[in-house]
Enzyme design. Sequence first.
Site, PDB file in Angstrom:
ATOM      1  N   ASN A  97       0.848  -1.190   0.000  1.00  8.00           N
ATOM      2  CA  ASN A  97       0.000   0.000   0.000  1.00  8.00           C
ATOM      3  C   ASN A  97       0.885   1.241   0.000  1.00  8.00           C
ATOM      4  O   ASN A  97       2.116   1.142  -0.038  1.00  8.00           O
ATOM      5  CB  ASN A  97      -0.956  -0.014   1.196  1.00  8.00           C
ATOM      6  N   ASP A 115      -4.395  -6.624   4.384  1.00  7.73           N
ATOM      7  CA  ASP A 115      -5.491  -7.435   4.907  1.00  7.73           C
ATOM      8  C   ASP A 115      -5.569  -8.797   4.227  1.00  7.73           C
ATOM      9  O   ASP A 115      -6.177  -9.729   4.753  1.00  7.73           O
ATOM     10  CB  ASP A 115      -6.822  -6.710   4.712  1.00  7.73           C
ATOM     11  N   LYS A 131       9.576 -16.398 -11.167  1.00  6.16           N
ATOM     12  CA  LYS A 131       8.788 -15.311 -11.740  1.00  6.16           C
ATOM     13  C   LYS A 131       7.668 -15.882 -12.606  1.00  6.16           C
ATOM     14  O   LYS A 131       7.898 -16.713 -13.481  1.00  6.16           O
ATOM     15  CB  LYS A 131       9.685 -14.399 -12.563  1.00  6.16           C
ATOM     16  N   PHE A 172      -5.051   2.735  14.624  1.00  8.27           N
ATOM     17  CA  PHE A 172      -5.314   3.775  13.632  1.00  8.27           C
ATOM     18  C   PHE A 172      -6.398   3.297  12.675  1.00  8.27           C
ATOM     19  O   PHE A 172      -6.488   2.104  12.362  1.00  8.27           O
ATOM     20  CB  PHE A 172      -4.051   4.092  12.835  1.00  8.27           C
ATOM     21  N   LYS A 224     -14.258   0.243  14.841  1.00 10.98           N
ATOM     22  CA  LYS A 224     -12.978  -0.456  14.965  1.00 10.98           C
ATOM     23  C   LYS A 224     -12.524  -0.500  16.420  1.00 10.98           C
ATOM     24  O   LYS A 224     -12.031  -1.523  16.909  1.00 10.98           O
ATOM     25  CB  LYS A 224     -11.921   0.242  14.101  1.00 10.98           C
ATOM     26  N   LYS A 265     -12.214  -4.182  18.358  1.00 10.40           N
ATOM     27  CA  LYS A 265     -10.853  -4.650  18.603  1.00 10.40           C
ATOM     28  C   LYS A 265     -10.350  -4.311  20.006  1.00 10.40           C
ATOM     29  O   LYS A 265      -9.173  -4.457  20.302  1.00 10.40           O
ATOM     30  CB  LYS A 265      -9.930  -4.092  17.521  1.00 10.40           C
TER      31      LYS A 265
END
Length: 402
Positions: free
Chosen positions: A213, A282, A292, A326, A340, A344
């Site tokens: 990301n 995730d 490859k 976060f 969240k 959690k």
Amino acid sequence: MMEKKKILLAVSGGIAAYKAATVASRLFQNGYEVKVILTQSAQKFITPLTFQTLTREEVYTDTFEEKDPAVVSHIDLADWADLVLIAPATANSIGKLANGIADDMLTTTLLATKADVLIAPAMNVNMFNHPAVMKNMETLASFGWRFIEPNEGLLACGWIGKGRLAEPEELIESVHAYFNEKKTEDMPLTGKKILVTAGPTREELDPVRYFTNHSSGKMGYAIASVAKKLGADVTLVTGPTSLPEPQGITIEKIISTKDMYEATMSRYHEQDVVIKCAAVADYTPVTVHSNKFKKKNDLWTIEMKKTVDILQSLGEKKEHQVLVGFAAETENLENYAKDKMIRKNLDMVVGNDVSKEGSGFGSDTNEIIMIKKDGSKKVLPILTKENAAHEILIEVMELMKR
């Protein structure tokens, strides 16, 4: 000492001025920078050359002696000091300072300084107990100035009683104690262990390709650096970034979400605080190719499976730790962040809308909202990531008190 602290030693006119030479010498030997102001009366007892020799610094005696045209001496000196020690402080100097009289180098400098002041009186016992002197000392105490009490004994004038300047060892210990106390105030996380996760993770597909990301790691690195400055024992578990490593911090470099899980969980039990700032993947490929993967068709379908939920695992195993997560979102920020936090088992969630300019991945600023388990929230404007880190750690310290 890690850095040299600057002591301004102000010496007023009394026989105890000779002790100030020992104080200046010992402070210098202990690693402090020492500059000295001598009043005209003090020079009747001891010379500027004595202090210049002991401190390797110019000695200040006259308000109007401006040797450097770039500065105003008494203002420059007032700004330079981390701490002012007046030893000895005579009844005359105490009276002038208490009433805002500025007619010499000592008083003009002291009226201009914002540094804390330690004041060590020395005078005849009857002078010390005089109502005027007592009132003046009370006034200075109301300014926040701290007194180093004089000792009792035989005074130079022949009287026996309270008024003898504290011994050099006591004065030096008072200076040490001040900076130790200041260090505790400035480093409130001393003795606390904080683990911060930062950056992205990479999920390998083959030897040349991976999923990741846009996280730069800047927010997590800022939190780790600020926590270190506040005195914490910091561990930074970081994914791949191009950021310079913060100094004085234990750094564990990882690649995948699985790596981050193992590095974090293995240290979790000994932490006081865990701040999970990393943007972990995730999902990870079901099949990782050893060579490859060659192009075959116009379409390539890759099957993915969920990675381990690190934050969920931390929440389930939470004992004494303060746990902060976060929530980087692009819509419905507050609702998703609250959800969240509840799911959690977090003590606080820090939410940011990464679609906003100045608040996304890679930027040097962030616009955050902090929501705590008790339902309270704090919304902050766009701040540098270092300032945002300060704000986050202020709230963490509040949570640690509960």
